[in-house]
Design a protein around this motif. Structure first.
Motif, PDB file in Angstrom:
ATOM      1  N   SER A   1      53.939 -26.760  -1.271  1.00 27.58           N
ATOM      2  CA  SER A   1      54.120 -28.123  -1.766  1.00 27.58           C
ATOM      3  C   SER A   1      53.712 -28.083  -3.237  1.00 27.58           C
ATOM      4  CB  SER A   1      53.247 -29.100  -0.968  1.00 27.58           C
ATOM      5  OG  SER A   1      51.874 -28.850  -1.189  1.00 27.58           O
TER       6      SER A   1
ATOM      7  N   ARG B   1      48.994 -28.255   8.129  1.00 32.92           N
ATOM      8  CA  ARG B   1      48.152 -29.417   7.801  1.00 32.92           C
ATOM      9  C   ARG B   1      47.647 -29.335   6.367  1.00 32.92           C
ATOM     10  NH1 ARG B   1      46.331 -28.572  13.187  1.00 32.92           N
ATOM     11  NH2 ARG B   1      44.586 -27.319  12.418  1.00 32.92           N
ATOM     12  N   GLU B   2      47.278 -28.134   5.942  1.00 33.40           N
ATOM     13  CA  GLU B   2      46.728 -27.948   4.599  1.00 33.40           C
ATOM     14  C   GLU B   2      47.784 -28.213   3.521  1.00 33.40           C
ATOM     15  OE1 GLU B   2      43.726 -26.667   1.765  1.00 33.40           O
ATOM     16  OE2 GLU B   2      43.593 -27.196   3.900  1.00 33.40           O
TER      17      GLU B   2
ATOM     18  N   GLY C   1      49.982 -31.927   4.965  1.00 32.16           N
ATOM     19  CA  GLY C   1      49.267 -33.112   5.399  1.00 32.16           C
ATOM     20  C   GLY C   1      49.273 -34.186   4.314  1.00 32.16           C
ATOM     21  N   GLY C   2      49.732 -35.379   4.663  1.00 27.75           N
ATOM     22  CA  GLY C   2      49.817 -36.455   3.686  1.00 27.75           C
ATOM     23  C   GLY C   2      51.103 -36.431   2.881  1.00 27.75           C
ATOM     24  N   VAL C   3      51.892 -35.370   3.029  1.00 28.83           N
ATOM     25  CA  VAL C   3      53.184 -35.290   2.330  1.00 28.83           C
ATOM     26  C   VAL C   3      54.318 -35.666   3.258  1.00 28.83           C
ATOM     27  CG1 VAL C   3      54.753 -33.802   1.018  1.00 28.83           C
ATOM     28  CG2 VAL C   3      52.274 -33.495   0.810  1.00 28.83           C
TER      29      VAL C   3
ATOM     30  N   ASN D   1      55.469 -37.539   6.538  1.00 28.43           N
ATOM     31  CA  ASN D   1      54.869 -38.709   7.177  1.00 28.43           C
ATOM     32  C   ASN D   1      54.481 -38.491   8.629  1.00 28.43           C
ATOM     33  OD1 ASN D   1      57.366 -38.750   8.477  1.00 28.43           O
ATOM     34  ND2 ASN D   1      58.210 -40.319   7.109  1.00 28.43           N
TER      35      ASN D   1
ATOM     36  N   SER E   1      49.336 -35.820   9.830  1.00 28.13           N
ATOM     37  CA  SER E   1      48.163 -36.566   9.347  1.00 28.13           C
ATOM     38  C   SER E   1      47.147 -35.597   8.760  1.00 28.13           C
ATOM     39  CB  SER E   1      47.532 -37.346  10.501  1.00 28.13           C
ATOM     40  OG  SER E   1      47.171 -36.487  11.557  1.00 28.13           O
TER      41      SER E   1
END
Length: 202
Positions: A152, A191-192, A195-197, A199, A202
């Motif tokens: 990301s 997740r790392e 996560g947050g990218v 939807n 979480s």
């Protein structure tokens, strides 16, 4: 197919059938913006970020005519049965989510299948269980080198089964405890990095 992980499984199995011994599964989230210029003023208008999934292999490859055929379900014949409907279905999933599918292949060198989705598109299917998919692929094909990459704008993750084999020495890659560890590491990487990218993470 209900999620991207199922598509990845299908395309990776095509790579196995094509005789590949190194297969990379690469998932990337990248920001996408478009510029609207007014004289010397440039305005950046934010649009949906892009989720890109790539399967890269060193299998026997395809010529350009064959690539065109496998993208069209009506051209899928017994001669192309080892590819089947998976690629046309992935193309449809991409286009429904405002993205696109491309195939770059060279005979006797390998193939790259690249699928792009608009992350926030209402018709984008979820990412799904990527870790479970990779575990299944390793169980079925432990002799293949699997290279997993996530990225990301801010973070990256990588896992290479050839490197893992080096540290394991005499322990097989499809050992139960090793598979559990690999699945956990991939889930942690998702997740790392995402996560947050995405939807649904979480």
């Amino acid at each position: 197919m209900k999620d991207i992980a199922h598509h990845l499984l299908d395309i990776a199995q095509n790579s196995v059938s094509a005789g590949a011994n190194i297969i990379t599964i690469k998932i990337t989230v990248s920001p996408k913006s478009k510029s609207a210029g007014k004289q010397d003023l440039i305005i950046e208008e934010k649009v949906s970020d892009t989720l890109t999934c790539e399967i890269i292999d060193n299998g026997r490859g395809m010529d350009q005519e064959f690539c065109k055929k496998v993208l069209d379900p009506f051209e899928t014949t017994r001669e192309t049965r080892d590819v089947g409907l998976g690629i046309p279905l992935l193309k449809q999933s991409c286009e429904l989510a405002g993205g696109k599918l491309s195939i770059n292949s060279v005979p006797y060198e390998g193939t790259t299948v690249k699928a792009e989705f608009e992350i926030d598109h209402i018709d984008r299917i979820p990412l799904g269980d990527v870790a479970g998919t990779v575990k299944m692929l390793i169980i079925a094909n432990p002799e293949i080198t699997w290279n997993i990459k996530f990225s990301s704008p801010e973070k990256e993750f990588g896992l290479n089964t050839c490197e893992i084999k080096h540290y394991l020495e005499d322990i097989p890659l499809n050992n139960y405890d090793v598979l559990v560890w690999i699945e956990q590491k991939i889930n942690e990487g998702i997740r790392e990095v995402f996560g947050g990218v995405l939807n649904e993470i979480s």
